[in-house]
Design a protein around this motif. Structure first.
Motif, mmCIF file in Angstrom:
data_model
loop_
_atom_site.group_PDB
_atom_site.id
_atom_site.type_symbol
_atom_site.label_atom_id
_atom_site.label_comp_id
_atom_site.label_asym_id
_atom_site.label_seq_id
_atom_site.Cartn_x
_atom_site.Cartn_y
_atom_site.Cartn_z
ATOM 1 N N VAL A 66 0.835 -1.204 0.000
ATOM 2 C CA VAL A 66 0.000 0.000 0.000
ATOM 3 C C VAL A 66 0.872 1.258 0.000
ATOM 4 O O VAL A 66 0.585 2.222 -0.723
ATOM 5 C CB VAL A 66 -0.954 -0.005 1.216
ATOM 6 N N ARG A 70 0.932 4.084 -2.956
ATOM 7 C CA ARG A 70 0.738 5.530 -2.785
ATOM 8 C C ARG A 70 1.860 6.322 -3.457
ATOM 9 O O ARG A 70 1.609 7.276 -4.201
ATOM 10 C CB ARG A 70 0.687 5.875 -1.293
ATOM 11 N N GLU A 91 -12.160 -6.310 3.166
ATOM 12 C CA GLU A 91 -11.698 -5.032 3.707
ATOM 13 C C GLU A 91 -10.356 -4.635 3.108
ATOM 14 O O GLU A 91 -10.117 -3.474 2.764
ATOM 15 C CB GLU A 91 -11.587 -5.118 5.233
ATOM 16 N N THR A 92 -9.445 -5.589 2.983
ATOM 17 C CA THR A 92 -8.135 -5.304 2.410
ATOM 18 C C THR A 92 -8.271 -4.844 0.963
ATOM 19 O O THR A 92 -7.619 -3.888 0.533
ATOM 20 C CB THR A 92 -7.248 -6.554 2.469
ATOM 21 N N VAL A 94 -10.892 -3.467 -0.485
ATOM 22 C CA VAL A 94 -11.511 -2.141 -0.541
ATOM 23 C C VAL A 94 -10.504 -1.052 -0.191
ATOM 24 O O VAL A 94 -10.442 -0.009 -0.854
ATOM 25 C CB VAL A 94 -12.735 -2.070 0.396
ATOM 26 N N ASP A 95 -9.689 -1.296 0.843
ATOM 27 C CA ASP A 95 -8.683 -0.302 1.240
ATOM 28 C C ASP A 95 -7.696 -0.045 0.105
ATOM 29 O O ASP A 95 -7.330 1.098 -0.175
ATOM 30 C CB ASP A 95 -7.935 -0.784 2.489
ATOM 31 N N ALA A 96 -7.242 -1.113 -0.540
ATOM 32 C CA ALA A 96 -6.279 -0.955 -1.636
ATOM 33 C C ALA A 96 -6.900 -0.208 -2.811
ATOM 34 O O ALA A 96 -6.262 0.653 -3.421
ATOM 35 C CB ALA A 96 -5.786 -2.330 -2.084
ATOM 36 N N LYS A 98 -9.323 1.939 -2.656
ATOM 37 C CA LYS A 98 -9.517 3.342 -2.270
ATOM 38 C C LYS A 98 -8.233 4.144 -2.456
ATOM 39 O O LYS A 98 -8.267 5.321 -2.823
ATOM 40 C CB LYS A 98 -9.972 3.423 -0.809
ATOM 41 N N VAL A 99 -7.094 3.513 -2.179
ATOM 42 C CA VAL A 99 -5.815 4.206 -2.318
ATOM 43 C C VAL A 99 -5.464 4.429 -3.783
ATOM 44 O O VAL A 99 -4.704 5.331 -4.118
ATOM 45 C CB VAL A 99 -4.705 3.402 -1.593
#
Length: 464
Positions: A66, A70, A91-92, A94-96, A98-99
């Motif tokens: 991650v 970025r 969840e993992t 979705v987080d990735a 989103k970034v």
């Protein structure tokens, strides 16, 4: 302009990274594939080379996937990043995403899923690069005129616009509805010596006849009921500049007579006034009607026609410049996204090819409105043929009409044929009709080029 190609693989497990590299190399033998074994090493490679796709492990010592994502996206916004992890959860993922991750895969990686994601990631980066290149091209090609396209008919029109802009004569602009007559008029004004002065436009059919005279020539206080003060007309307001009389063919005989006098004498008389006012206005007029037919049925004055038709421009309909549809569609998509203040979208080659086969009876205006609807109703960043079908469905176009109108094979053949004709015409234009020089420039043999010219029924002598 950077070309986005190649695949960067990042994983601290060297055997996994090299194995994945061998797998992808067999699938994509022409792609440049590089493996890195840490986030820091990957960032150094990104500084030196341009990659289309980066596939990175999520869980790595030091800099994890991650953090690498970025930093890589900050430096290379168009890079397509795919995250791989052995601990995949919703969840993992979705987080990735989103970034800024393009997609998400889990170990053990299914080769077919890997191939699919990498292929689409490369296509995404390529399209983003082409879109940026297109915007640079548009900026160079349009200039103040904003006439988008590079087909032979449009280039000829641009040349004529530049020519008439250098004079101060009246210009009659002809063309079907939606071909861009007002845009051409503004181009003439912007390129003329009057560009620092005002340009005004009056849509003649939109104003009732009894008010059009006042709109054009002004009126004095008390000239008619409701005239509570003097009013300058458009001729006075545009003094020193340009006045476009849009759809001139729809004005009444009475207004025609007064307009003729203004053009002949260089002066106007406000409604209700006994005094004339000298004006210095360049007149541009547009019409989508055959004024010669209106002269024959006595609905348009012949003397006014010849006053307006000192210089004439005929705008090609979109069906005669379909080679410009790809550029126009992408141009309108950029504009629509800016107007909506949303992230830029790109349109796939297949979708553009399909658009290039449509008839567009409403011409450029219809295409622009279609692209606006496409931008509004399609949430995807990449617009493909199914999105086009969706908008056609919203527009009420029957599915069977869609299927019979442009199968993929026919769409592709038409785009290739349009490209070939546009290319050969541009080639002959640059070579001034010299077939041998054209063959040299194109890299074709003279015999091959002559066969193409014969097949297209093009006369090279027209380009000398």
């Amino acid at each position: 302009m950077t070309t986005f190609t190649g695949i960067l693989l990042v994983d601290d497990e060297k055997d996994f990274a090299t194995g994945m590299a061998r797998l992808l190399k067999r699938k994509y033998p022409n792609e440049h594939i590089v493996a890195a074994y840490s986030g820091a090493e990957a960032l150094l490679l990104l500084e030196k080379e341009s990659f289309g796709v980066m596939v990175t492990d999520l869980n790595m010592p030091g800099m994890d996937g991650v953090d690498l994502l970025r930093q890589a996206k900050d430096a290379h916004p168009d890079l397509s990043v795919v995250i791989i992890t052995a601990y995949g959860t919703v969840e993992t993922a979705v987080d990735a995403l989103k970034v800024g991750a393009y997609d998400f895969l889990t170990k053990p990686v299914d080769p077919e899923n890997l191939f699919r994601v990498v292929k689409r990631g490369l296509e995404r980066s390529r399209l983003l690069g082409e879109n940026a290149l297109l915007q640079d091209t548009l900026a160079r090609m349009t200039g103040p005129s904003e006439l988008v396209g590079d087909s032979l008919p449009l280039r000829r029109l641009k040349d004529r616009v530049a020519a008439v802009a250098g004079s101060d004569y009246t210009v009659l602009i002809r063309g079907e509805s939606g071909t861009g007559k007002e845009l051409v008029a503004r181009s003439i004004h912007q390129l003329s010596a009057r560009r620092k002065k005002t340009m005004l436009t009056v849509n003649c059919p939109a104003i009732p006849d009894q008010l059009l005279e006042s709109e054009l020539f002004g009126h004095v206080k008390g000239a008619f009921t409701g005239a509570n003060r003097d009013r300058k007309g458009l001729f006075v307001s545009a003094n020193g500049g340009t006045l476009l009389l849009d759809e001139i063919g729809d004005i009444s005989s009475a207004i025609q007579a007064k307009l003729l006098r203004a053009l002949q004498e260089g002066e106007i008389r406000p409604v209700g006034s006994s005094k004339t006012i000298p004006v210095d206005v360049r007149i541009l007029a547009s019409t989508n009607q055959p004024l010669e037919d209106k002269i024959k049925d006595n609905s348009f004055r012949e003397d006014l026609y010849y006053r307006l038709n000192v210089l004439s421009l005929s705008l090609p309909p979109l069906r005669e410049r379909c080679g410009d549809i790809a550029m126009l569609a992408r141009h309108f998509l950029v504009i629509s996204c800016k107007e909506m203040e949303v992230k830029p979208k790109v349109i796939s080659p297949d979708a553009v090819a399909y658009l290039s086969t449509k008839k567009w009876p409403g011409n450029v205006r219809e295409l622009q409105n279609f692209i606006r609807r496409l931008a509004v109703f399609s949430s995807s960043e990449f617009l493909e043929l199914p999105h086009i079908r969706l908008i056609e469905g919203l527009d009420g176009i029957p599915e069977e009409e869609n299927e019979s109108m442009a199968p993929y094979k026919n769409a592709k053949e038409k785009v290739v044929a349009d490209f070939t004709r546009a290319y050969i015409e541009e080639l002959l234009t640059k070579a001034h009709g010299n077939v041998s020089e054209s063959a040299r420039l194109s890299g074709l043999s003279r015999v091959a080029l002559q066969k193409i010219i014969k097949r297209l029924a093009i006369d090279a002598g027209d380009f000398k």
